[in-house]
Design an enzyme around this catalytic site. Sequence first.
Site, PDB file in Angstrom:
ATOM      1  N   GLU A 284       0.830  -1.208   0.000  1.00  0.00           N
ATOM      2  CA  GLU A 284       0.000   0.000   0.000  1.00  0.00           C
ATOM      3  C   GLU A 284       0.869   1.265   0.000  1.00  0.00           C
ATOM      4  OE1 GLU A 284      -3.315  -0.638   2.534  1.00  0.00           O
ATOM      5  OE2 GLU A 284      -4.145   1.358   2.235  1.00  0.00           O
ATOM      6  N   GLU A 287       2.134   1.676  -3.436  1.00  0.00           N
ATOM      7  CA  GLU A 287       1.022   2.130  -4.284  1.00  0.00           C
ATOM      8  C   GLU A 287       0.821   3.640  -4.116  1.00  0.00           C
ATOM      9  OE1 GLU A 287      -2.797   0.316  -3.423  1.00  0.00           O
ATOM     10  OE2 GLU A 287      -3.814   1.593  -4.891  1.00  0.00           O
ATOM     11  N   CYS A 304      -8.486  -1.959   4.179  1.00  0.00           N
ATOM     12  CA  CYS A 304      -8.455  -3.188   4.995  1.00  0.00           C
ATOM     13  C   CYS A 304      -9.742  -3.474   5.746  1.00  0.00           C
ATOM     14  CB  CYS A 304      -7.270  -3.211   5.948  1.00  0.00           C
ATOM     15  SG  CYS A 304      -6.746  -1.638   6.501  1.00  0.00           S
ATOM     16  N   SER A 324      -7.456   1.908  -2.313  1.00  0.00           N
ATOM     17  CA  SER A 324      -6.226   1.167  -2.607  1.00  0.00           C
ATOM     18  C   SER A 324      -6.590  -0.192  -3.214  1.00  0.00           C
ATOM     19  CB  SER A 324      -5.444   0.954  -1.309  1.00  0.00           C
ATOM     20  OG  SER A 324      -4.543  -0.114  -1.462  1.00  0.00           O
ATOM     21  N   LYS A 363     -15.508  -9.432   8.266  1.00  0.00           N
ATOM     22  CA  LYS A 363     -14.444 -10.262   7.686  1.00  0.00           C
ATOM     23  C   LYS A 363     -15.004 -11.576   7.144  1.00  0.00           C
ATOM     24  CE  LYS A 363     -10.759  -7.764   8.156  1.00  0.00           C
ATOM     25  NZ  LYS A 363      -9.993  -7.383   6.968  1.00  0.00           N
ATOM     26  N   GLU A 366     -16.175 -10.579   3.850  1.00  0.00           N
ATOM     27  CA  GLU A 366     -15.020 -10.317   2.967  1.00  0.00           C
ATOM     28  C   GLU A 366     -14.453 -11.625   2.412  1.00  0.00           C
ATOM     29  OE1 GLU A 366     -11.203  -9.117   4.818  1.00  0.00           O
ATOM     30  OE2 GLU A 366     -11.121  -7.521   3.342  1.00  0.00           O
ATOM     31  N   GLU A 371     -14.386 -12.756  -5.517  1.00  0.00           N
ATOM     32  CA  GLU A 371     -13.038 -12.572  -6.089  1.00  0.00           C
ATOM     33  C   GLU A 371     -11.921 -13.053  -5.158  1.00  0.00           C
ATOM     34  OE1 GLU A 371     -15.101 -10.191  -5.078  1.00  0.00           O
ATOM     35  OE2 GLU A 371     -14.021  -8.533  -4.113  1.00  0.00           O
ATOM     36  N   CYS A 517     -10.365  -1.616  14.785  1.00  0.00           N
ATOM     37  CA  CYS A 517     -10.741  -3.033  14.958  1.00  0.00           C
ATOM     38  C   CYS A 517     -10.894  -3.452  16.414  1.00  0.00           C
ATOM     39  CB  CYS A 517      -9.700  -3.930  14.317  1.00  0.00           C
ATOM     40  SG  CYS A 517      -9.722  -3.788  12.551  1.00  0.00           S
TER      41      CYS A 517
HETATM   42 FE1  HC1 Z   1      -8.370  -5.348  11.520  1.00  0.00          FE
HETATM   43 FE2  HC1 Z   1      -6.790  -5.644   9.563  1.00  0.00          FE
HETATM   44  S1  HC1 Z   1      -6.440  -4.229  11.315  1.00  0.00           S
HETATM   45  S2  HC1 Z   1      -8.930  -4.858   9.356  1.00  0.00           S
HETATM   46  O1  HC1 Z   1      -8.901  -3.687  11.870  1.00  0.00           O
HETATM   47  O2  HC1 Z   1      -6.122  -4.401   8.300  1.00  0.00           O
HETATM   48  O3  HC1 Z   1     -10.700  -7.065  11.523  1.00  0.00           O
HETATM   49  O4  HC1 Z   1      -7.437  -6.302  14.083  1.00  0.00           O
HETATM   50  O5  HC1 Z   1      -7.206  -8.033  11.030  1.00  0.00           O
HETATM   51  O6  HC1 Z   1      -7.290  -7.781   7.537  1.00  0.00           O
HETATM   52  O7  HC1 Z   1      -4.075  -6.677   9.984  1.00  0.00           O
HETATM   53  C1  HC1 Z   1      -9.853  -6.404  11.661  1.00  0.00           C
HETATM   54  C2  HC1 Z   1      -7.855  -5.920  13.223  1.00  0.00           C
HETATM   55  C3  HC1 Z   1      -7.392  -6.922  10.853  1.00  0.00           C
HETATM   56  C4  HC1 Z   1      -7.051  -6.973   8.267  1.00  0.00           C
HETATM   57  C5  HC1 Z   1      -5.080  -6.334   9.804  1.00  0.00           C
END
Ligand code: HC1
Length: 583
Positions: A284, A287, A304, A324, A363, A366, A371, A517
């Site tokens: 990132e 990028e 993220c 990103s 998550k 996600e 994809e 998070c």
């Molecule tokens: Fe997160 Fe991440 S920080 S998004 O907040 O970018 O869920 O903890 O795991 O993937 O590393 C959450 C936390 C986590 C991702 C990372």
Amino acid sequence: NVTLTIDGQKVTVPEGTTILKAAEKAGVKIPTLCFLEHVGLRHIKHDVGACRVCVVEVEGKKDLVSSCNTPVEEGMVIRTHTPKVIAARKLNLEMMLSDHHLDCPTCPKNGICELQAICAELNVRQIRPQGEKKDFPIDDSSPSIMRNPNKCILCQRCITACKVLQTVDALELYGNGFDAVVRPKGGLPLIETQCVACGQCALVCPTAAIVEKDDTWKVWEAIADPNKHVVVQTAPATHVTIGEAFGLPVGTDITGKMVAALKRLGFDAVFDTNWSADLTIMEEGYELIHRIKNNGVLPQFTSCSPGWIKFVEEFYPDLIPHISSCKSPQQMLGPIAKTYYAEKKGINPENIFVVSIMPCTAKKYEAARPEMNAASKYWNNPNITRDVDVVLTSRELIRMIREAGIDFANLPDEKYDPIMGEGTGAAQIFGATGGVMEAALRTAYEVVTGKTLPRLDFEDVRGMKDIKEASVNMNGVTVKVLVAHSLGAARQLMDKIRAGELKDYHFIEIMACPGGCIGGGGQPIPTTVEERELRIKGIYERDKKLPIRKSHENPEIQAIYKEFLKEPLGHKSHQLLHTHYTP
Ligand code: HC1
């Protein structure tokens, strides 16, 4: 100021104070159920007075008043536990119980249900009103969240979380009397609404009307399957939160104990999402540098937080080019486990099963995005399953640890497995709002200037203020950054960008959940503002004590570039670590 009498005690409070808060000042505890002082952030309150558990008697008034949303008046005389008050509170609770399915022993909130707790506290011993039980269908359409409207007590906290805190507004109160229900807008299954799966509704639901989807059984089965090589990754925020459920102080660093617990559960390898957070910073950061040098779309947005990505897709699809192209750390570790790790260990990637421990309900969504199957494409092998096979929230892991009878608090500290087990302080702070930005700045500064950062801590982007900003001079260019947490705060920034403002900013970090998070929708309950602040403190303390605090100095990250990826933004990175979103 206003002076009043509560249970015989005189108390003086500022004008506008509620009876509930005035009583608190007088040392009198009035019970509450639907009331929430803060929903995610200090300035968001939930005081609709729906449950009427906090009623009190006001001298001269015939009807009882709800104390959570009635302001004090000069000379008021209040009584908080007369027989009339006590009887009304009990009857209000009995009314709630009368149409409730009283299946407490098998309920996901058994033991942490606020309705159960208040009935115990107020000595409810019978249910006089008798009638039909609610019979709404259970909504399991979302990969992240389960709705059981039969357990809903109409407190509407979830509506405040969704509408006011997150400005997603996917829920509504519908119908009257016995038929009243909180439901997804228009009565649709949750998956068909604009819900972003952040789970802030689940964090505030007092019962089990909204909970995370439970995927623990899939993991028990995978671990028991001798043909599967089951690896697990732990999100940055889990390092300081799992211990709460086992009696350790909020914010305690339980990294070593969590690793030990995962090994005892039977995982074949225990890896750290902190490792792939460091990898994310490399990709990132490069990028961002590429976009700045080549007149790319700016400001670049972090990518993220999956609730945030869905929020842009739903509400600001025109701004997608700002996001990103990096996948989240969770989704970077998955395909790397099924390629680089598989090769290094000589394991057939078809047999690798990746589990994530995440603070986040989104998550799950996600990992299920179509994809997210880069490893299968990389090997051109349809038998390779998804990059991340199962996502468990912190609460689900806690349940598994309990089911296995592991004495978590007394576990020794154990270490992550090599190849994807090393994480720096920069990765650790991903778990708190501002952390991704700070981690990126630590690396970008040194890559761009070739100089060592004089001071690693970027205090301006830390803390619970909902929008923060900083600027850093890198070789004569002033890099300007913004950080927001909660989708309500994100919306403020997005509206400005849409209006053509904020053009001189380079990088914006957004985390869907308040506090980042550590305040995710899958975290231990309760997750109040106070817990969020203590967890954030724990995150920065862990960063400070780690020997390596910059992502580009992580030896296992240097190794994967040398042995496999070759360079950030290279061919393999594009195949495995980047994605794109279509409006
Ligand atoms: Fe997160 Fe991440 S920080 S998004 O907040 O970018 O869920 O903890 O795991 O993937 O590393 C959450 C936390 C986590 C991702 C990372």
